[in-house]
Design a protein around this motif. Structure first.
Motif, PDB file in Angstrom:
ATOM      1  N   GLY A  58      15.949 -50.257 -12.477  1.00 43.86           N
ATOM      2  CA  GLY A  58      17.319 -50.325 -12.949  1.00 43.86           C
ATOM      3  C   GLY A  58      17.705 -51.632 -13.604  1.00 43.86           C
ATOM      4  N   ARG A  59      16.788 -52.592 -13.684  1.00 43.61           N
ATOM      5  CA  ARG A  59      17.064 -53.882 -14.311  1.00 43.61           C
ATOM      6  C   ARG A  59      16.366 -53.966 -15.661  1.00 43.61           C
ATOM      7  NH1 ARG A  59      21.264 -56.986 -12.328  1.00 43.61           N
ATOM      8  NH2 ARG A  59      21.381 -56.689 -10.072  1.00 43.61           N
ATOM      9  N   ILE A  60      17.114 -54.410 -16.670  1.00 45.10           N
ATOM     10  CA  ILE A  60      16.566 -54.539 -18.018  1.00 45.10           C
ATOM     11  C   ILE A  60      15.849 -55.875 -18.142  1.00 45.10           C
ATOM     12  CG2 ILE A  60      17.111 -54.501 -20.474  1.00 45.10           C
ATOM     13  CD1 ILE A  60      19.770 -53.119 -19.672  1.00 45.10           C
ATOM     14  N   GLU A  61      14.694 -55.848 -18.765  1.00 37.93           N
ATOM     15  CA  GLU A  61      13.900 -57.056 -18.968  1.00 37.93           C
ATOM     16  C   GLU A  61      14.719 -58.149 -19.652  1.00 37.93           C
ATOM     17  OE1 GLU A  61       9.743 -58.289 -21.274  1.00 37.93           O
ATOM     18  OE2 GLU A  61      10.740 -56.380 -21.669  1.00 37.93           O
ATOM     19  N   ASN A  62      14.795 -59.329 -19.042  1.00 35.01           N
ATOM     20  CA  ASN A  62      15.483 -60.497 -19.586  1.00 35.01           C
ATOM     21  C   ASN A  62      16.964 -60.232 -19.867  1.00 35.01           C
ATOM     22  OD1 ASN A  62      13.054 -61.994 -19.606  1.00 35.01           O
ATOM     23  ND2 ASN A  62      12.514 -61.135 -21.602  1.00 35.01           N
ATOM     24  N   PHE A  63      17.590 -59.422 -19.010  1.00 34.87           N
ATOM     25  CA  PHE A  63      19.013 -59.104 -19.184  1.00 34.87           C
ATOM     26  C   PHE A  63      19.605 -58.898 -17.811  1.00 34.87           C
ATOM     27  CE2 PHE A  63      22.584 -56.295 -20.556  1.00 34.87           C
ATOM     28  CZ  PHE A  63      23.158 -57.168 -21.465  1.00 34.87           C
ATOM     29  N   ASP A  64      20.824 -59.410 -17.584  1.00 34.24           N
ATOM     30  CA  ASP A  64      21.362 -59.445 -16.232  1.00 34.24           C
ATOM     31  C   ASP A  64      22.001 -58.143 -15.753  1.00 34.24           C
ATOM     32  OD1 ASP A  64      22.036 -60.802 -13.759  1.00 34.24           O
ATOM     33  OD2 ASP A  64      24.108 -60.760 -14.479  1.00 34.24           O
ATOM     34  N   PRO A  65      22.944 -57.534 -16.501  1.00 37.14           N
ATOM     35  CA  PRO A  65      23.608 -56.340 -15.954  1.00 37.14           C
ATOM     36  C   PRO A  65      22.636 -55.192 -15.687  1.00 37.14           C
ATOM     37  CG  PRO A  65      24.785 -57.204 -17.867  1.00 37.14           C
ATOM     38  CD  PRO A  65      23.476 -57.919 -17.811  1.00 37.14           C
ATOM     39  N   GLU A  66      22.936 -54.400 -14.664  1.00 35.74           N
ATOM     40  CA  GLU A  66      22.135 -53.215 -14.405  1.00 35.74           C
ATOM     41  C   GLU A  66      22.318 -52.213 -15.536  1.00 35.74           C
ATOM     42  OE1 GLU A  66      22.895 -51.488 -10.655  1.00 35.74           O
ATOM     43  OE2 GLU A  66      22.086 -53.182  -9.504  1.00 35.74           O
ATOM     44  N   ILE A  67      21.285 -51.438 -15.802  1.00 36.07           N
ATOM     45  CA  ILE A  67      21.338 -50.509 -16.916  1.00 36.07           C
ATOM     46  C   ILE A  67      22.410 -49.445 -16.723  1.00 36.07           C
ATOM     47  CG2 ILE A  67      19.536 -49.006 -15.974  1.00 36.07           C
ATOM     48  CD1 ILE A  67      18.657 -48.604 -18.940  1.00 36.07           C
ATOM     49  N   SER A  68      22.710 -49.070 -15.483  1.00 35.72           N
ATOM     50  CA  SER A  68      23.705 -48.030 -15.246  1.00 35.72           C
ATOM     51  C   SER A  68      25.080 -48.436 -15.762  1.00 35.72           C
ATOM     52  CB  SER A  68      23.788 -47.691 -13.758  1.00 35.72           C
ATOM     53  OG  SER A  68      24.111 -48.846 -13.000  1.00 35.72           O
ATOM     54  N   THR A  69      25.410 -49.736 -15.696  1.00 38.72           N
ATOM     55  CA  THR A  69      26.701 -50.205 -16.189  1.00 38.72           C
ATOM     56  C   THR A  69      26.717 -50.313 -17.705  1.00 38.72           C
ATOM     57  OG1 THR A  69      26.076 -52.548 -16.009  1.00 38.72           O
ATOM     58  CG2 THR A  69      27.045 -51.514 -14.077  1.00 38.72           C
TER      59      THR A  69
END
Length: 223
Positions: A58-69
């Motif tokens: 659920g975490r995008i590579e090199n990106f903080d917010p969760e993908i669901s949001t």
């Protein structure tokens, strides 16, 4: 006469070109022929690939917010990929179903209309690779999303406004049977198209690549 040639005629030509793009060009509806191939996900729109990022739990590579949001879909702790396609002013403004299945989880979220930076906008106009994932507007701007339940898993498409309101004219309904290549929406102002692919599907495009909605293979079932 010199003033007419140097100032008025170029100004009239520019105004005419802008009017043509706004009133005629963006409404074109070309015939599309989707590939008859099993196990593929098609690009939902015309444009250029802005980014291809791995998703782990659920975490995008090199990106903080969760993908669901980011994509406004019930994706929790899932692996897969997130691909961004930028629909630019001169691209076809229709979007297309990426795969056959059943439409689920339609959601339209109001939000800001935070314009992208002028430097990035210029890169888009000049058809240069432009990564918009780090732009705050990608997380905060208005968006319209839906998920297609398919044989490959859930494929989520999220349309995000860029410099003006999204104003999507949509052709999908909850529970509707989707057919790959069928029209899904019309975006009069363009936008950033996010596509979440499940882990079973491997990306078939790279950053900067030009894609055609309903025709270009965005992802393919992993062997």
């Amino acid at each position: 006469m010199r003033l007419l040639r140097r100032v008025l005629l170029p100004a009239l030509a520019t105004a005419g070109a802008v009017l043509y793009v706004q009133k005629v060009h963006r409404f074109r509806d070309p015939v599309r022929f989707s590939p008859d191939e099993a196990g593929v996900v098609l690009s939902p729109s015309d444009g250029a690939v802005s980014f291809v990022r791995r998703v782990d739990l659920g975490r995008i590579e090199n990106f903080d917010p969760e993908i669901s949001t980011l994509v406004d879909a019930p994706i929790k702790r899932q692996d897969g990929w997130l691909i961004g396609v930028v629909m630019r002013p001169l691209d076809v403004h229709y979007t297309y179903q990426p795969i056959a299945g059943t439409v689920r989880h339609i959601h339209h979220r109001a939000g800001d209309t935070e314009a992208i930076a002028a430097q990035k906008l210029l890169g888009l106009v000049l058809r240069q690779p432009t990564d918009l994932l780090e732009s705050s507007g990608t997380a905060n701007n208005e968006r319209y999303s839906y998920t297609v339940q398919s044989d490959l898993g859930d494929i989520t498409v999220t349309q995000v406004s860029l410099r003006s309101a999204l104003q999507p004219l949509t052709f999908v309904e909850e529970g509707q049977s989707a057919r790959a290549g069928n029209k899904a929406s019309f975006l009069p102002n363009g936008g950033l198209i996010l596509v979440h692919l499940p882990a079973l599907v491997a990306p078939q495009v790279e950053v900067g690549q030009e894609v055609r909605g309903g025709e270009t293979v965005l992802g393919r079932r992993s062997s």
